[in-house]
Scaffold this active site. Sequence first.
Site, PDB file in Angstrom:
ATOM      1  N   CYS A  74     106.280  94.679  31.998  1.00 34.48           N
ATOM      2  CA  CYS A  74     107.220  93.708  33.192  1.00 34.48           C
ATOM      3  C   CYS A  74     108.319  94.347  33.780  1.00 34.48           C
ATOM      4  CB  CYS A  74     107.530  92.312  32.443  1.00 34.48           C
ATOM      5  SG  CYS A  74     106.045  91.692  31.740  1.00 34.48           S
ATOM      6  N   HIS A  81     112.886  89.291  36.436  1.00 38.93           N
ATOM      7  CA  HIS A  81     111.270  88.905  35.965  1.00 38.93           C
ATOM      8  C   HIS A  81     111.278  87.536  35.527  1.00 38.93           C
ATOM      9  CE1 HIS A  81     107.496  89.210  34.088  1.00 38.93           C
ATOM     10  NE2 HIS A  81     108.276  89.163  32.969  1.00 38.93           N
ATOM     11  N   ASN A 119     104.027  84.044  34.672  1.00 40.96           N
ATOM     12  CA  ASN A 119     104.528  85.335  34.527  1.00 40.96           C
ATOM     13  C   ASN A 119     103.383  86.351  34.932  1.00 40.96           C
ATOM     14  OD1 ASN A 119     105.203  87.906  33.445  1.00 40.96           O
ATOM     15  ND2 ASN A 119     105.703  87.082  31.431  1.00 40.96           N
TER      16      ASN A 119
HETATM   17  N1  ACO Z   1     100.804  73.524  23.979  1.00 42.44           N
HETATM   18  C1  ACO Z   1     101.238  72.776  23.067  1.00 42.44           C
HETATM   19  N2  ACO Z   1     101.813  73.454  21.783  1.00 42.44           N
HETATM   20  C2  ACO Z   1     102.019  74.539  21.597  1.00 42.44           C
HETATM   21  C3  ACO Z   1     101.663  75.424  22.555  1.00 42.44           C
HETATM   22  C4  ACO Z   1     101.020  74.949  23.789  1.00 42.44           C
HETATM   23  N3  ACO Z   1     100.549  75.835  24.911  1.00 42.44           N
HETATM   24  N4  ACO Z   1     101.928  76.845  22.355  1.00 42.44           N
HETATM   25  C5  ACO Z   1     102.417  76.614  21.021  1.00 42.44           C
HETATM   26  N5  ACO Z   1     102.493  75.411  20.590  1.00 42.44           N
HETATM   27  C6  ACO Z   1     102.890  74.821  19.676  1.00 42.44           C
HETATM   28  C7  ACO Z   1     103.007  75.775  18.374  1.00 42.44           C
HETATM   29  O1  ACO Z   1     101.748  75.805  17.777  1.00 42.44           O
HETATM   30  C8  ACO Z   1     104.002  75.362  17.420  1.00 42.44           C
HETATM   31  O2  ACO Z   1     103.535  74.155  16.684  1.00 42.44           O
HETATM   32  P1  ACO Z   1     103.960  73.755  15.113  1.00 42.44           P
HETATM   33  O3  ACO Z   1     105.388  73.589  15.199  1.00 42.44           O
HETATM   34  O4  ACO Z   1     103.063  72.654  14.761  1.00 42.44           O
HETATM   35  O5  ACO Z   1     103.509  74.991  14.297  1.00 42.44           O
HETATM   36  C9  ACO Z   1     105.045  74.503  18.507  1.00 42.44           C
HETATM   37  O6  ACO Z   1     104.371  74.294  19.640  1.00 42.44           O
HETATM   38  C10 ACO Z   1     106.302  75.290  18.806  1.00 42.44           C
HETATM   39  O7  ACO Z   1     105.754  76.800  18.916  1.00 42.44           O
HETATM   40  P2  ACO Z   1     106.887  77.888  19.253  1.00 42.44           P
HETATM   41  O8  ACO Z   1     106.031  79.492  19.414  1.00 42.44           O
HETATM   42  O9  ACO Z   1     107.885  77.830  18.183  1.00 42.44           O
HETATM   43  O10 ACO Z   1     107.633  77.740  20.684  1.00 42.44           O
HETATM   44  P3  ACO Z   1     108.571  78.016  21.440  1.00 42.44           P
HETATM   45  O11 ACO Z   1     109.552  77.083  21.679  1.00 42.44           O
HETATM   46  O12 ACO Z   1     109.144  79.308  20.836  1.00 42.44           O
HETATM   47  O13 ACO Z   1     108.035  78.407  22.819  1.00 42.44           O
HETATM   48  C11 ACO Z   1     107.008  80.139  24.075  1.00 42.44           C
HETATM   49  C12 ACO Z   1     106.745  79.354  22.795  1.00 42.44           C
HETATM   50  C13 ACO Z   1     107.140  79.573  25.273  1.00 42.44           C
HETATM   51  C14 ACO Z   1     105.977  81.385  23.958  1.00 42.44           C
HETATM   52  C15 ACO Z   1     108.425  80.935  23.942  1.00 42.44           C
HETATM   53  O14 ACO Z   1     108.513  81.530  22.343  1.00 42.44           O
HETATM   54  C16 ACO Z   1     108.664  82.020  24.819  1.00 42.44           C
HETATM   55  O15 ACO Z   1     108.780  81.590  26.088  1.00 42.44           O
HETATM   56  N6  ACO Z   1     108.828  83.205  24.399  1.00 42.44           N
HETATM   57  C17 ACO Z   1     109.055  84.251  25.557  1.00 42.44           C
HETATM   58  C18 ACO Z   1     107.890  84.672  25.483  1.00 42.44           C
HETATM   59  C19 ACO Z   1     107.847  85.193  27.022  1.00 42.44           C
HETATM   60  O16 ACO Z   1     108.419  84.724  28.092  1.00 42.44           O
HETATM   61  N7  ACO Z   1     107.033  86.275  27.213  1.00 42.44           N
HETATM   62  C20 ACO Z   1     107.045  86.865  28.420  1.00 42.44           C
HETATM   63  C21 ACO Z   1     105.925  87.803  28.200  1.00 42.44           C
HETATM   64  S1  ACO Z   1     106.451  89.168  27.955  1.00 42.44           S
HETATM   65  C22 ACO Z   1     107.239  89.820  29.196  1.00 42.44           C
HETATM   66  O17 ACO Z   1     107.121  89.221  30.200  1.00 42.44           O
HETATM   67  C23 ACO Z   1     107.676  90.910  29.055  1.00 42.44           C
END
Ligand code: ACO
Length: 324
Positions: A113, A251, A281
């Site tokens: 990214c 980004h 993204n």
């Molecule tokens: N819909 C519903 N529930 C979901 C989903 C979904 N799409 N995805 C995960 N869940 C659930 C999980 O299973 C979990 O359930 P549980 O508590 O029963 O186990 C719960 O939601 C919480 O999951 P987390 O992974 O803790 O959620 P979090 O608040 O961390 O959000 C996310 C996840 C959005 C991926 C976040 O961690 C994030 O944004 N991380 C950064 C990732 C990112 O931006 N990457 C960019 C790509 S990399 C790049 O650009 C370089």
Amino acid sequence: MAIRIIGTGSYLPAKVADNQFLSTIVDTDDEWITQRTGIKERHLSNGREEGTAYMASQAALSALENAGVNAEELDMIIVATVSADTYVPSTSCSVQGAIGAIRATCFDINAACSGFLFALNTAYAYIEMGMARTVLIAGAETLSREVDWSDRSSCILFGDGAGAAVIRQEEGEGGLIASVTGSDGSQGDVLTCKGRGIQNPFHNSRRKKDYLKMEGQAVFRFAVTTVPRCIRQILKKTELEPEDIKYFILHQANVRILEVIAKRLKVDIEKFPMNLDRYGNTSSASIPILLDELNREGLLQRGDRLILSGFGGGLTWGAILLEW
Ligand code: ACO
């Protein structure tokens, strides 16, 4: 003399998948996706004909038109991508063929990214060394081919698209002023798309399914510590304050990441333009698509100071300060 962006362009596929549509594919809903990410919809490729090279070529043509430059004037094309259609030819060579940039030297780079930032720095270095005068750079991704569409924690985040810019040295002040970049391969496992094994007469470790995998919370922590740090570094290097910057063009991964970064820098979130609600993204394409939107909306005036900054797989990160 100033080495500056003289034109921008972008391309988004026509097909749109909103959160409601994704909830018919995986166990998710609009409320969860909106609250955790800010994303409402993303554009997805229509198939093989609308791949990374096609989208990059369309964005390139639009950037050339915006710059008032002919393809034959290009000395170089650099495409940043993690989702090329083919290993060979490179995406940049395919773009060259599609747009008729007969004089250009072409190569791709992969910094996930952060790719567009690294391409911009590379163009700058070639021009500064006198090895090129006019360079086209693009960030282009068909992430929908790399996403695991059964993994609800990652498939909801990504979209397809391309953005491009024409870079040239001109009389005057400003242009690219400073940059900070970095990488940390020891943390590479938090975001991977392995995709290839080894298949030869002695081994066969090629797996059928090896899609994009991400430790979401680790990436989140990495982003909200690294991006403010490198933005502070670049401000220190140029003896500027956040108030001197018109826009922080970051980004577009997640609205929560941008909010934490703005808070840590003590900068009003209004200075962080966003379009991730519409595109998700798009990895290396996200910064140039946003830059193109701001440019075409007439929001960038000559002399405006901008910081472009991002983070990505690898891990990689960077910040570039420029005067428009
Ligand atoms: N819909 C519903 N529930 C979901 C989903 C979904 N799409 N995805 C995960 N869940 C659930 C999980 O299973 C979990 O359930 P549980 O508590 O029963 O186990 C719960 O939601 C919480 O999951 P987390 O992974 O803790 O959620 P979090 O608040 O961390 O959000 C996310 C996840 C959005 C991926 C976040 O961690 C994030 O944004 N991380 C950064 C990732 C990112 O931006 N990457 C960019 C790509 S990399 C790049 O650009 C370089």
